[in-house]
Design a protein around this motif. Structure first.
Motif, short mmCIF file in Angstrom:
data_model
loop_
_atom_site.label_atom_id
_atom_site.label_comp_id
_atom_site.label_asym_id
_atom_site.label_seq_id
_atom_site.Cartn_x
_atom_site.Cartn_y
_atom_site.Cartn_z
N MET A 1 61.15 -23.69 -101.77
CA MET A 1 60.72 -23.49 -100.42
C MET A 1 59.57 -24.46 -100.14
O MET A 1 58.60 -24.52 -100.89
CB MET A 1 60.25 -22.05 -100.22
N LYS A 2 59.68 -25.22 -99.06
CA LYS A 2 58.69 -26.23 -98.71
C LYS A 2 58.12 -25.89 -97.33
O LYS A 2 58.86 -25.65 -96.39
CB LYS A 2 59.35 -27.61 -98.70
N ILE A 3 56.77 -25.87 -97.24
CA ILE A 3 56.11 -25.48 -96.00
C ILE A 3 55.18 -26.61 -95.56
O ILE A 3 54.35 -27.09 -96.34
CB ILE A 3 55.31 -24.18 -96.21
N LEU A 27 49.86 -12.10 -110.46
CA LEU A 27 50.75 -13.25 -110.47
C LEU A 27 50.08 -14.39 -111.26
O LEU A 27 48.86 -14.53 -111.24
CB LEU A 27 51.00 -13.71 -109.03
N PHE A 28 50.88 -15.17 -111.93
CA PHE A 28 50.42 -16.35 -112.66
C PHE A 28 50.91 -17.56 -111.89
O PHE A 28 52.12 -17.74 -111.71
CB PHE A 28 50.98 -16.33 -114.09
N VAL A 29 49.99 -18.39 -111.39
CA VAL A 29 50.32 -19.47 -110.47
C VAL A 29 49.83 -20.81 -111.02
O VAL A 29 48.67 -20.94 -111.39
CB VAL A 29 49.65 -19.23 -109.09
N SER A 120 55.85 -18.55 -114.29
CA SER A 120 54.83 -18.71 -113.25
C SER A 120 55.46 -19.01 -111.90
O SER A 120 56.61 -19.42 -111.81
CB SER A 120 53.88 -19.85 -113.62
N LEU A 121 54.63 -18.81 -110.88
CA LEU A 121 54.95 -19.33 -109.56
C LEU A 121 54.38 -20.73 -109.55
O LEU A 121 53.20 -20.93 -109.90
CB LEU A 121 54.29 -18.47 -108.47
N ALA A 141 59.91 -20.70 -108.24
CA ALA A 141 59.71 -19.59 -109.18
C ALA A 141 60.68 -19.73 -110.33
O ALA A 141 61.82 -20.16 -110.16
CB ALA A 141 59.94 -18.27 -108.47
N ASP A 142 60.21 -19.35 -111.53
CA ASP A 142 61.09 -19.47 -112.69
C ASP A 142 61.11 -18.22 -113.58
O ASP A 142 61.57 -18.29 -114.70
CB ASP A 142 60.74 -20.71 -113.51
#
Length: 158
Positions: A1-3, A27-29, A120-121, A141-142
């Motif tokens: 997803m691209k914003i 969450l892990f980002v 992670s995200l 996301a994976d």
């Protein structure tokens, strides 16, 4: 997803949608992208929205900033200045803070090589090729937790 983000106000709205999409599991980002593109500013807005009582700064020189919020602890790493030896000295913290119940951000994750947990995200922030005032935030996301987050986040920003 691209914003597409055209202003700091847009970045703040994106951060609000991000916070609205979080659940209690945290969450892990990981963040990558152009220098000065807005990675730290995005994190700063998220922390302000979460109600941290500390001034939010880049951890470029200290490697890790810790914040308390009403929702959960937030850990903000910056790997830009770390070399291989320095990275090896914080591997256990990276793995510890990737567990459920924390919100962890790792800027310059590309410098983490194989030491950063894969679950992670991922957020990549880049300047637009034609207009330096425009940024592109790309989310992927994976793992199951980050995929669920991304589903909620996509609904939130529409």
């Amino acid at each position: 997803m691209k914003i597409k983000v055209k202003s700091l106000a847009d970045t703040k709205k994106l951060a609000q949608s991000f916070v609205n999409s979080l659940d209690d599991s945290g969450l892990f980002v990981t963040l990558t992208g152009d220098i000065g593109a807005g990675k730290t500013q995005f994190i700063r807005y998220i922390l302000e929205i979460l109600g941290t009582d500390k001034k939010v700064t880049s951890p470029s020189f200290v490697i890790l900033n810790e914040y308390k919020t009403k929702k959960f602890p937030v850990y903000h790493f910056d790997l830009y200045r770390l070399e291989e030896k320095g990275l090896k000295s914080i591997v256990s913290e990276l793995r510890e803070y990737s567990k459920t119940g924390y919100l962890t951000f790792i800027e310059w994750a590309e410098f983490g090589k194989d030491e950063i947990p894969n679950d992670s995200l991922k957020i990549n922030v880049e300047y637009d090729n034609d207009d330096v005032d425009i940024r592109w935030f790309e989310f992927s996301a994976d793992c199951e937790q980050s995929k669920l987050f991304l589903e909620k986040f996509e609904k939130e920003i529409k």
